[in-house]
Design an enzyme around this catalytic site. Structure first.
Site, PDB file in Angstrom:
ATOM      1  N   ASP A  23       0.824  -1.210   0.000  1.00  0.00           N
ATOM      2  CA  ASP A  23       0.000   0.000   0.000  1.00  0.00           C
ATOM      3  C   ASP A  23       0.861   1.263   0.000  1.00  0.00           C
ATOM      4  O   ASP A  23       0.483   2.275  -0.591  1.00  0.00           O
ATOM      5  CB  ASP A  23      -0.908   0.010   1.229  1.00  0.00           C
ATOM      6  N   GLU A  30       2.803   6.020  -2.996  1.00  0.00           N
ATOM      7  CA  GLU A  30       3.852   6.835  -3.645  1.00  0.00           C
ATOM      8  C   GLU A  30       3.522   7.117  -5.104  1.00  0.00           C
ATOM      9  O   GLU A  30       3.596   8.251  -5.577  1.00  0.00           O
ATOM     10  CB  GLU A  30       5.160   6.053  -3.606  1.00  0.00           C
ATOM     11  N   GLY A  76      -1.103   3.817   5.799  1.00  0.00           N
ATOM     12  CA  GLY A  76       0.121   3.151   6.243  1.00  0.00           C
ATOM     13  C   GLY A  76       1.290   4.090   6.468  1.00  0.00           C
ATOM     14  O   GLY A  76       2.392   3.641   6.739  1.00  0.00           O
ATOM     15  N   GLY A  91       3.362  -6.512  -0.784  1.00  0.00           N
ATOM     16  CA  GLY A  91       3.572  -5.745   0.447  1.00  0.00           C
ATOM     17  C   GLY A  91       3.146  -6.534   1.673  1.00  0.00           C
ATOM     18  O   GLY A  91       3.021  -7.759   1.619  1.00  0.00           O
TER      19      GLY A  91
HETATM   20  N1  LIG Z   1      14.105   1.132  -2.496  1.00  0.00           N
HETATM   21  C1  LIG Z   1      13.463   1.502  -1.409  1.00  0.00           C
HETATM   22  N2  LIG Z   1      14.095   1.577  -0.206  1.00  0.00           N
HETATM   23  C2  LIG Z   1      13.439   1.915   0.921  1.00  0.00           C
HETATM   24  N3  LIG Z   1      12.122   2.237   0.963  1.00  0.00           N
HETATM   25  C3  LIG Z   1      11.446   2.171  -0.202  1.00  0.00           C
HETATM   26  C4  LIG Z   1      12.083   1.824  -1.430  1.00  0.00           C
HETATM   27  N4  LIG Z   1      11.145   1.846  -2.413  1.00  0.00           N
HETATM   28  C5  LIG Z   1       9.990   2.235  -1.833  1.00  0.00           C
HETATM   29  N5  LIG Z   1      10.154   2.431  -0.519  1.00  0.00           N
HETATM   30  C6  LIG Z   1       9.152   2.822   0.515  1.00  0.00           C
HETATM   31  O1  LIG Z   1       8.804   1.669   1.276  1.00  0.00           O
HETATM   32  C7  LIG Z   1       7.530   1.888   1.879  1.00  0.00           C
HETATM   33  C8  LIG Z   1       6.814   0.573   2.144  1.00  0.00           C
HETATM   34  O2  LIG Z   1       6.727  -0.156   0.998  1.00  0.00           O
HETATM   35  P1  LIG Z   1       5.523  -1.115   0.600  1.00  0.00           P
HETATM   36  O3  LIG Z   1       4.240  -0.453   0.727  1.00  0.00           O
HETATM   37  O4  LIG Z   1       5.871  -1.656  -0.756  1.00  0.00           O
HETATM   38  O5  LIG Z   1       5.628  -2.337   1.629  1.00  0.00           O
HETATM   39  P2  LIG Z   1       4.971  -2.641   3.038  1.00  0.00           P
HETATM   40  O6  LIG Z   1       4.987  -1.431   3.898  1.00  0.00           O
HETATM   41  O7  LIG Z   1       5.636  -3.853   3.544  1.00  0.00           O
HETATM   42  O8  LIG Z   1       3.498  -3.031   2.665  1.00  0.00           O
HETATM   43  P3  LIG Z   1       2.054  -2.403   3.074  1.00  0.00           P
HETATM   44  O9  LIG Z   1       2.129  -0.946   2.737  1.00  0.00           O
HETATM   45  O10 LIG Z   1       1.080  -3.164   2.210  1.00  0.00           O
HETATM   46  O11 LIG Z   1       1.830  -2.630   4.546  1.00  0.00           O
HETATM   47  C9  LIG Z   1       6.791   2.765   0.904  1.00  0.00           C
HETATM   48  O12 LIG Z   1       6.180   3.808   1.617  1.00  0.00           O
HETATM   49  C10 LIG Z   1       7.849   3.294  -0.064  1.00  0.00           C
HETATM   50  O13 LIG Z   1       7.859   4.718  -0.069  1.00  0.00           O
HETATM   51  C1  LIG Z   2      -7.157  -9.817  18.604  1.00  0.00           C
HETATM   52  C2  LIG Z   2      -7.311 -10.092  17.173  1.00  0.00           C
HETATM   53  C3  LIG Z   2      -7.860  -8.943  16.429  1.00  0.00           C
HETATM   54  C4  LIG Z   2      -7.525  -8.969  14.985  1.00  0.00           C
HETATM   55  C5  LIG Z   2      -7.987  -7.710  14.361  1.00  0.00           C
HETATM   56  C6  LIG Z   2      -7.639  -7.648  12.923  1.00  0.00           C
HETATM   57  C7  LIG Z   2      -8.179  -6.409  12.293  1.00  0.00           C
HETATM   58  C8  LIG Z   2      -7.496  -6.183  10.993  1.00  0.00           C
HETATM   59  C9  LIG Z   2      -8.021  -4.990  10.276  1.00  0.00           C
HETATM   60  C10 LIG Z   2      -7.072  -4.628   9.189  1.00  0.00           C
HETATM   61  C11 LIG Z   2      -7.418  -3.307   8.596  1.00  0.00           C
HETATM   62  C12 LIG Z   2      -6.377  -2.891   7.632  1.00  0.00           C
HETATM   63  C13 LIG Z   2      -6.610  -1.514   7.152  1.00  0.00           C
HETATM   64  C14 LIG Z   2      -5.573  -1.143   6.159  1.00  0.00           C
HETATM   65  C15 LIG Z   2      -4.669  -0.247   6.357  1.00  0.00           C
HETATM   66  C16 LIG Z   2      -3.619   0.074   5.355  1.00  0.00           C
HETATM   67  O1  LIG Z   2      -3.891   1.312   4.764  1.00  0.00           O
HETATM   68  C17 LIG Z   2      -2.251   0.169   6.018  1.00  0.00           C
HETATM   69  C18 LIG Z   2      -1.177   0.197   4.951  1.00  0.00           C
HETATM   70  O2  LIG Z   2      -0.956  -1.045   4.428  1.00  0.00           O
HETATM   71  N1  LIG Z   2      -2.005  -0.955   6.890  1.00  0.00           N
HETATM   72  C19 LIG Z   2      -1.910  -0.806   8.200  1.00  0.00           C
HETATM   73  O3  LIG Z   2      -1.963   0.262   8.737  1.00  0.00           O
HETATM   74  C20 LIG Z   2      -1.712  -2.076   9.000  1.00  0.00           C
HETATM   75  C21 LIG Z   2      -2.775  -2.223  10.048  1.00  0.00           C
HETATM   76  C22 LIG Z   2      -2.706  -3.583  10.671  1.00  0.00           C
HETATM   77  C23 LIG Z   2      -3.579  -3.684  11.872  1.00  0.00           C
HETATM   78  C24 LIG Z   2      -3.505  -4.996  12.578  1.00  0.00           C
END
Ligand SMILES: Nc1ncnc2c1ncn2[C@@H]1O[C@H](COP(=O)(O)OP(=O)(O)OP(=O)(O)O)[C@@H](O)[C@H]1O
Ligand SMILES: CCCCCCCCCCCCC/C=C/[C@@H](O)[C@H](CO)NC(=O)CCCCC
Ligand SMILES: [Ca+2]
Length: 502
Positions: free
Chosen positions: A155, A160, A459, A197
């Site tokens: 995400d 980005e 996120g 991700g």
């Molecule tokens: N080469 C890089 N080195 C370090 N950070 C990077 C690079 N490329 C992108 N990023 C940053 O890494 C951050 C997290 O990346 P990404 O969303 O792909 O993975 P994630 O945080 O594990 O997954 P999610 O957002 O689904 O929880 C992004 O906000 C992005 O700006």
């Molecule tokens: C005791 C057991 C209870 C279990 C509860 C589970 C509830 C899960 C709900 C998940 C909601 C996700 C919302 C998405 C947010 C994304 O924009 C963001 C970026 O990837 N992720 C988080 O912030 C990551 C957020 C992660 C939260 C756990």
């Protein structure tokens, strides 16, 4: 060529040998279907398959021993994009090699690139070297060269690319992003998400599964899903755009803690989620919002947003009519504001359901992808046990809004100010209050909370707790088609992490 009953329609029919079986293949031009079936008398459960010609990704001739033939009666299609006009031919791909489980590069090379090449799509690939590489690059590239932008990551990576594209669009159109009331220019270049991700909420909520091959096929076919985007401002300064979750309190605190644990990969959210749950902090503040009146839906609807959603279509028509009537000027300024003060464990503003593998129906199961609204969910101060019951309902089919301490509203704009910043504004020299805030932060077991939380914006942490949010209907487009009706939730629920835990 075969005449169908009724005598009107003509279709092409042939036979096709597949393995040991011989199939009858028909091309029904009028309905745009390529169908194949076993010509033997039908048995119960006999295979009868079809694919819309608009969804065929490539045509190649192979011999029975699978070797490719370069000459002969059949030739590779001269125009590989002949099936539909809206398919991309040239893509710009950004890969975050460090997202999620650090598999982005491998996923693209092994699962996606071969499909793009089969469909004769050329791709310029950038493997990012630092955060904001993709965003900054999008302000410099010759964007008109591309039919779409693909991000491989989570995400954060999607965010980005979205910021790069929307920001570039506003810059090229001379629109000041710092003006919270400025009507924004729509971004017509589509974004494709190859999930790699930790949460992949945007992909899951717009496709129905977090799977790189499925997403690659949506890109190749040229599917188009419009998406609402919220703009977030503080004191006439642009902060961020959001498409999934803007969360204060619980989700803000989970994110803030999890950022220190990035090395844990996707597990960091379980660790920080548990820790934040135990801390059980609540936050005081004032919420103002404008209820959405133009839309047909409500957050308590039983039906969810699905492919071809009529609620989103209706909003699209209204948007077009409004633009005809008053250009790009926003009408809502005259609309009433509702104000709520209180103590909250979580304040969530979601533009889409926020379904993800952890929560297959999401934070707001009936939220729409493209209706110009967000769902505002207020979880008031309650016991730890009640908050746990609320959280667990995100992982099963029970209604998470059916609690006396949870309220949900469908809104088109929203504002928040924390009690702490209100108090600080009225008495900036009140050192005692600031000290007490520090004291409580240092003692997590103390639930009376004077400190601020932070906003989790798709996120990423926002610097300001006071924010102003406005939903921009269908500001951008994805290579997706929404979640399809016949997609059963069963598989998703059986994989939900909580079910494995209980
Ligand atoms: N080469 C890089 N080195 C370090 N950070 C990077 C690079 N490329 C992108 N990023 C940053 O890494 C951050 C997290 O990346 P990404 O969303 O792909 O993975 P994630 O945080 O594990 O997954 P999610 O957002 O689904 O929880 C992004 O906000 C992005 O700006
Ligand atoms: C005791 C057991 C209870 C279990 C509860 C589970 C509830 C899960 C709900 C998940 C909601 C996700 C919302 C998405 C947010 C994304 O924009 C963001 C970026 O990837 N992720 C988080 O912030 C990551 C957020 C992660 C939260 C756990
Ligand atoms: Ca929406």
């Amino acid at each position: 060529m075969e005449q169908l009953p009724g005598g009107r329609r003509l279709r092409l029919a042939s036979s096709l040998g597949l393995g040991q079986r011989c199939w009858e293949v028909t091309l029904d031009e009028e309905r745009g279907l390529l169908a194949w079936r076993d010509p033997r008398p039908p048995r119960r459960g006999a295979d009868n398959c079809f694919v819309p010609t608009s969804e065929i990704i490539a045509v190649e001739e192979t011999e029975q021993n699978k070797k490719q033939r370069s000459t002969g009666k059949w030739q590779k299609m001269a125009k590989p994009h002949a099936f539909t006009e809206c398919r991309p031919k040239q893509l710009l791909v950004y890969i975050n090699p460090y997202g999620g489980k650090r598999q982005g590069k491998r996923i693209y090379e092994q699962k996606v690139a071969p499909l793009f090449s089969l469909a004769s799509i050329s791709a310029d690939v950038v493997v990012t070297e630092h955060a904001n590489h993709a965003k900054d690059n999008l302000f410099e590239v010759n964007i008109s060269k591309y039919d779409g932008v693909v991000c491989v990551g989570g995400d954060g990576m999607f965010s980005e690319v979205m910021h790069g594209l929307i920001g570039r669009m506003q810059k090229d159109s001379g629109i000041d992003q710092n003006n919270p009331k400025a009507p924004l220019a729509q971004c017509n270049i589509r974004i494709g998400i190859i999930p790699a991700g930790s949460t992949d909420c945007v992909c899951y909520s717009t496709v129905g599964i977090s799977d790189p091959v499925t997403s690659a096929l949506h890109i190749i076919i040229g599917d188009c899903q419009p998406l609402d985007v919220s703009s977030v401002h503080h004191n006439n300064t642009f902060l961020k755009y959001a498409v999934s979750l803007l969360g204060y309190g619980f989700y803000g605190d989970v994110l803030k803690d999890s950022e220190k644990k990035r090395w844990m990969g996707p597990m960091r959210y379980d660790y920080s989620g548990f820790k934040t749950f135990l801390s059980h902090h609540y936050y005081e503040g004032t919420i103002s919002f404008q209820p959405a009146k133009h839309t047909l839906g409500s957050p308590r609807d039983k039906d969810s947003c699905r492919t071809g959603c009529c609620v989103c279509k209706e909003s699209e028509q209204q948007l077009a009519e409004q633009r005809k009537k008053c250009g790009f000027k926003h009408e809502e300024d005259e609309d009433e504001w509702k104000v709520i003060k209180g103590k909250f464990l979580a304040i969530n503003v979601v533009n889409m359901s926020c379904a993800c593998p952890r929560s297959p129906k999401g934070l707001s199961p009936a939220a729409h992808l493209a209706d110009g609204t967000a769902d505002l969910i207020l979880v008031r101060k309650c016991s730890r046990f009640d908050f746990l019951r609320y959280l667990v309902r995100h992982t099963n089919r029970d209604d998470q809004f059916d609690f006396s301490f949870v309220d949900v509203y469908r809104v088109k704009s929203f504002q928040f100010t924390s009690k702490l910043s209100e108090d600080n504004e009225s008495s900036v020299t009140d050192i005692g209050k600031k000290r007490f805030g520090q004291f409580c932060r240092d003692h997590p077991a103390c639930c009376c909370n004077i400190a601020n939380s932070t906003w989790n914006c798709d996120g990423e942490t926002l610097d300001s707790s006071a924010i102003e949010v406005r939903v921009h209907c269908q500001l951008m487009k994805l290579f997706a088609r929404g979640i399809e009706e016949n997609c059963t939730d069963e598989a998703a629920y059986s994989h939900s992490s909580i079910e494995q835990l209980l």
